[in-house]
Every structure is written in structure tokens, then in C-alpha cells.
Design an enzyme around this catalytic site. Structure first.
Site, short mmCIF file in Angstrom:
data_model
loop_
_atom_site.label_atom_id
_atom_site.label_comp_id
_atom_site.label_asym_id
_atom_site.label_seq_id
_atom_site.Cartn_x
_atom_site.Cartn_y
_atom_site.Cartn_z
N SER A 1 0.84 -1.19 0.00
CA SER A 1 0.00 0.00 0.00
C SER A 1 0.87 1.24 0.00
O SER A 1 1.95 1.25 0.61
CB SER A 1 -0.90 0.04 1.24
OG SER A 1 -1.55 1.29 1.36
N TYR B 1 -2.42 -0.54 10.13
CA TYR B 1 -2.48 -1.00 8.74
C TYR B 1 -1.23 -0.60 7.97
O TYR B 1 -0.61 -1.43 7.29
CB TYR B 1 -3.72 -0.42 8.06
CG TYR B 1 -3.81 -0.73 6.58
CD1 TYR B 1 -4.21 -1.99 6.15
CD2 TYR B 1 -3.50 0.23 5.62
CE1 TYR B 1 -4.29 -2.29 4.79
CE2 TYR B 1 -3.58 -0.06 4.27
CZ TYR B 1 -3.97 -1.31 3.86
OH TYR B 1 -4.05 -1.61 2.52
#
Length: 245
Positions: free
Chosen positions: A140, A154
């Protein structure tokens, strides 16, 4: 075709980015096994699409939080396809919240699926990959920039993949296997729809002004899986429309 005759296993491929990757690899000539956890109907639809292209396809159910299941899924993919040339670690989950408010269950789930599962899958895949093999993980763009405090766990899980990719690339280079990471930005999926509650906020960061599609990520994966990327390893390719520019 970029990867004609190759055999690929894509985890978390019943929908979204994973499904786009699986279909694109098939278009580029690969037989594809797709991993999924719950969405049997969606997984079978992807399998049908791949078979319609004249490629072999199989769906393999596995819980990415279960170490034994991850290992078995890689083994089954290799058995069903007659070998393995490409592993795409795509399965991932998004749990957000301030650290003080996050449960240990959410923290464990994030680390188990986003960090441990790719490591375990790669460990299992190494037994099958040969010269020209590819391991590609999906991270990501939040690994490089964390614009909101609710993303800390995350983002931390995705940043771990950067170091893992670099280390494994050095370990496997002598075998002719490359290891790379693709870091998507805002991609229009069920997890982060462009018209969802965060769409307008995220769009303001994107240089191009719009969300990407699953195909944008799939095309990057197909390139890294091909011989054209043979001299690229240990790298992170960010596909985010310039959000982190």
C-alpha cells in the site's frame, strides 16, 4: 503475451484487485489458481472468465490468517497447475482506528493476514519456483506516507512488506527468482470505493485527480511477472496516480 505458459497463484483473488490480477495474468498467457476465503460464487466467476480465455484455472479456499491453510493452498496450487512460476500475495485486510481504541484481535488479524501470510506463502512457494520465478506482493502507498492516525497499524503492516521484499530478493537472487512489491494507491474496489465516505478526502491527494482501477495494479504485476522485468528485484513500485509525489 508477456507470460505465456507460466503458472500463477494469486491469493485473495475472488474480487477487486486480486480478481483483476488473475484475469490479466490469464490474458497474458498464464494458467491461474486463485485463492479465496468466503466468496465461492465470485471465485468461480473468475475461474470461468479465465477458462473462457483458454487457460487453466482453479479456485482454492483458504483462510489467510491460518498458517497451515496458507501453506496448503500454495501446495495445492502447484499440484493443480503442474508446478508454480508466479506467486502473487494479494490477500489483505483493512482494520482502522486509533491505536488506543484498537482491539488486540484487530491488531493480530492485521499482522497475521497482511504480514505473516505473505511470508508463509513465499516460504511454501520457494519449494516450487525455479529460474525465472516471481514473487510479487501487494502492499500500500500508506507504507510510505500515513496521512491519518487511524491508519497506523495497517500502514505498519504494509511497510513490513518493503523490508521483507528486499531481504527475500537477496536470498533468492542466486536462484534466478525475483521478489518485488506493488504499492497501490486509491483503487476503486469494494474495500475503498471511489464514491465511498473517504473518496473526496483521498482524491485531493491524487495528482491525477481520480481513483485507479484494478487493471492499473494488474498491469504492473503482469510486467513484474514477465521477462521484461528480469533485472528488477527487491523493488517497490508505487501505483497511486501521484498521491505520494
Amino acid at each position: 503475451m508477456l507470460i505465456s505458459g507460466k503458472r500463477a497463484f494469486v491469493t485473495g483473488a475472488s474480487r477487486g484487485i486480486g480478481a483483476a490480477i488473475a484475469r490479466t495474468l490469464a490474458v497474458e498467457g498464464a494458467d491461474v489458481a486463485i485463492g479465496y476465503q468466503r466468496s465461492t460464487g465470485l471465485a468461480e466467476a473468475v475461474v470461468r472468465d479465465i477458462r473462457a480465455l483458454g487457460r487453466k484455472a482453479v479456485a482454492i479456499q483458504a483462510d489467510s490468517a491460518d498458517v497451515a491453510a496458507v501453506t496448503r493452498s500454495v501446495q495445492k496450487a502447484a499440484e493443480e497447475l503442474g508446478g508454480l512460476d508466479i506467486l502473487v500475495n494479494n490477500a489483505g485486510i483493512l482494520r482502522t482506528g486509533e491505536l488506543r481504541d484498537m482491539s488486540l484481535e484487530d491488531i493480530d488479524a492485521t499482522l497475521n493476514v497482511n504480514v505473516r501470510a505473505p511470508i508463509v506463502a513465499a516460504k511454501a512457494a520457494v519449494a516450487y519456483l525455479g529460474e525465472g520465478g516471481r514473487i510479487i506482493s501487494i502492499g500500500s502507498y500508506f507504507a510510505d506516507r500515513v496521512p491519518a492516525s487511524v491508519l497506523s497499524v495497517y500502514a505498519g503492516s504494509k511497510s513490513a512488506l518493503i523490508a521483507f521484499t528486499k531481504g527475500l530478493a537477496r536470498e533468492l537472487a542466486c536462484k534466478g527468482i525475483t521478489v518485488n512489491l506493488v504499492q497501490p494507491g486509491s483503487i476503486d474496489t469494494d474495500m475503498n470505493p471511489s464514491q465511498g465516505p473517504y473518496g473526496d478526502v483521498l482524491r485531493q491527494f491524487i495528482a491525477t485527480g481520480h481513483y485507479g482501477t484494478g487493471d492499473d495494479i494488474a498491469n504492473a504485476v503482469a510486467f513484474l511477472a514477465s521477462d521484461k522485468a528480469a533485472y528488477i528485484t527487491g523493488s517497490s513500485l508505487t501505483v497511486d496516480g501521484g498521491a505520494n509525489a
